[in-house]
Design a protein around this motif. Structure first.
Motif, PDB file in Angstrom:
ATOM      1  N   MET A   1       0.842  -1.190   0.000  1.00  0.00           N
ATOM      2  CA  MET A   1       0.000   0.000   0.000  1.00  0.00           C
ATOM      3  C   MET A   1       0.885   1.250   0.000  1.00  0.00           C
ATOM      4  N   SER A   2       0.385   2.298  -0.601  1.00  0.00           N
ATOM      5  CA  SER A   2       1.132   3.551  -0.652  1.00  0.00           C
ATOM      6  C   SER A   2       0.742   4.435   0.524  1.00  0.00           C
ATOM      7  N   LYS A   3       1.584   5.401   0.779  1.00  0.00           N
ATOM      8  CA  LYS A   3       1.293   6.358   1.848  1.00  0.00           C
ATOM      9  C   LYS A   3       0.733   7.627   1.232  1.00  0.00           C
ATOM     10  N   VAL A   4      -0.072   8.322   2.018  1.00  0.00           N
ATOM     11  CA  VAL A   4      -0.683   9.558   1.558  1.00  0.00           C
ATOM     12  C   VAL A   4      -0.582  10.588   2.684  1.00  0.00           C
ATOM     13  N   ARG A   5      -0.300  11.835   2.304  1.00  0.00           N
ATOM     14  CA  ARG A   5      -0.281  12.935   3.271  1.00  0.00           C
ATOM     15  C   ARG A   5      -1.597  13.692   3.119  1.00  0.00           C
ATOM     16  N   ILE A   6      -2.303  13.872   4.225  1.00  0.00           N
ATOM     17  CA  ILE A   6      -3.596  14.551   4.230  1.00  0.00           C
ATOM     18  C   ILE A   6      -3.432  15.847   5.012  1.00  0.00           C
TER      19      ILE A   6
ATOM     20  N   LYS B   1      -6.362  21.322  13.582  1.00  0.00           N
ATOM     21  CA  LYS B   1      -6.304  22.718  13.153  1.00  0.00           C
ATOM     22  C   LYS B   1      -6.042  22.813  11.657  1.00  0.00           C
ATOM     23  N   ILE B   2      -6.371  23.964  11.101  1.00  0.00           N
ATOM     24  CA  ILE B   2      -6.107  24.212   9.687  1.00  0.00           C
ATOM     25  C   ILE B   2      -4.599  24.111   9.446  1.00  0.00           C
ATOM     26  N   ASN B   3      -4.217  23.533   8.331  1.00  0.00           N
ATOM     27  CA  ASN B   3      -2.834  23.282   7.907  1.00  0.00           C
ATOM     28  C   ASN B   3      -2.149  22.166   8.693  1.00  0.00           C
ATOM     29  N   SER B   4      -2.896  21.434   9.527  1.00  0.00           N
ATOM     30  CA  SER B   4      -2.306  20.268  10.167  1.00  0.00           C
ATOM     31  C   SER B   4      -2.275  19.135   9.146  1.00  0.00           C
ATOM     32  N   SER B   5      -1.245  18.306   9.235  1.00  0.00           N
ATOM     33  CA  SER B   5      -1.063  17.213   8.279  1.00  0.00           C
ATOM     34  C   SER B   5      -0.825  15.905   9.010  1.00  0.00           C
ATOM     35  N   VAL B   6      -1.244  14.821   8.387  1.00  0.00           N
ATOM     36  CA  VAL B   6      -0.959  13.478   8.882  1.00  0.00           C
ATOM     37  C   VAL B   6      -0.572  12.615   7.695  1.00  0.00           C
ATOM     38  N   GLU B   7       0.224  11.591   7.965  1.00  0.00           N
ATOM     39  CA  GLU B   7       0.592  10.622   6.942  1.00  0.00           C
ATOM     40  C   GLU B   7      -0.051   9.300   7.309  1.00  0.00           C
ATOM     41  N   LYS B   8      -0.765   8.711   6.371  1.00  0.00           N
ATOM     42  CA  LYS B   8      -1.483   7.460   6.605  1.00  0.00           C
ATOM     43  C   LYS B   8      -1.198   6.489   5.470  1.00  0.00           C
ATOM     44  N   GLU B   9      -1.291   5.198   5.790  1.00  0.00           N
ATOM     45  CA  GLU B   9      -1.269   4.170   4.748  1.00  0.00           C
ATOM     46  C   GLU B   9      -2.599   4.227   4.019  1.00  0.00           C
TER      47      GLU B   9
ATOM     48  N   HIS C   1     -13.617  17.989   0.159  1.00  0.00           N
ATOM     49  CA  HIS C   1     -13.761  19.427  -0.057  1.00  0.00           C
ATOM     50  C   HIS C   1     -13.049  20.236   1.035  1.00  0.00           C
ATOM     51  N   LEU C   2     -12.579  19.559   2.093  1.00  0.00           N
ATOM     52  CA  LEU C   2     -11.902  20.244   3.191  1.00  0.00           C
ATOM     53  C   LEU C   2     -10.402  19.956   3.246  1.00  0.00           C
ATOM     54  N   VAL C   3      -9.958  18.931   2.548  1.00  0.00           N
ATOM     55  CA  VAL C   3      -8.569  18.502   2.661  1.00  0.00           C
ATOM     56  C   VAL C   3      -7.874  18.496   1.310  1.00  0.00           C
ATOM     57  N   VAL C   4      -6.546  18.457   1.380  1.00  0.00           N
ATOM     58  CA  VAL C   4      -5.700  18.275   0.202  1.00  0.00           C
ATOM     59  C   VAL C   4      -4.876  17.021   0.461  1.00  0.00           C
ATOM     60  N   THR C   5      -4.814  16.145  -0.538  1.00  0.00           N
ATOM     61  CA  THR C   5      -4.051  14.908  -0.379  1.00  0.00           C
ATOM     62  C   THR C   5      -2.917  14.860  -1.398  1.00  0.00           C
ATOM     63  N   GLU C   6      -1.833  14.218  -1.000  1.00  0.00           N
ATOM     64  CA  GLU C   6      -0.713  13.999  -1.908  1.00  0.00           C
ATOM     65  C   GLU C   6      -0.057  12.686  -1.550  1.00  0.00           C
ATOM     66  N   GLU C   7       0.291  11.926  -2.571  1.00  0.00           N
ATOM     67  CA  GLU C   7       0.957  10.651  -2.364  1.00  0.00           C
ATOM     68  C   GLU C   7       2.434  10.894  -2.081  1.00  0.00           C
ATOM     69  N   ILE C   8       2.972  10.097  -1.151  1.00  0.00           N
ATOM     70  CA  ILE C   8       4.387  10.238  -0.806  1.00  0.00           C
ATOM     71  C   ILE C   8       5.082   8.901  -0.919  1.00  0.00           C
TER      72      ILE C   8
END
Length: 59
Positions: free
Chosen positions: A1-6, A30-38, A52-59
């Protein structure tokens, strides 16, 4: 599985309670907080509900 930053980009104020609970379960407070999840089907479904509230990017 790939990781994603939310990253939370919009406020959860005034949003339905289920969306607030999803953001809390993802670990976003809070706004601009990020987490990395599988990326698995459960996480993908949660992201889809609050896309509509978050931005995701694969890492």
């Amino acid at each position: 599985m790939s990781k994603v930053r939310i990253t939370l980009k919009k406020s959860k104020i005034g949003r339905p309670n289920n969306q607030k609970l999803i953001l809390e379960a993802l670990g976003l407070g809070k706004i601009n907080s990020s987490v990395e999840k599988e990326l698995n089907p459960a996480i993908a479904g949660m992201i889809d509900k609050v896309k509509h509230l978050v931005v995701t990017e694969e890492i």
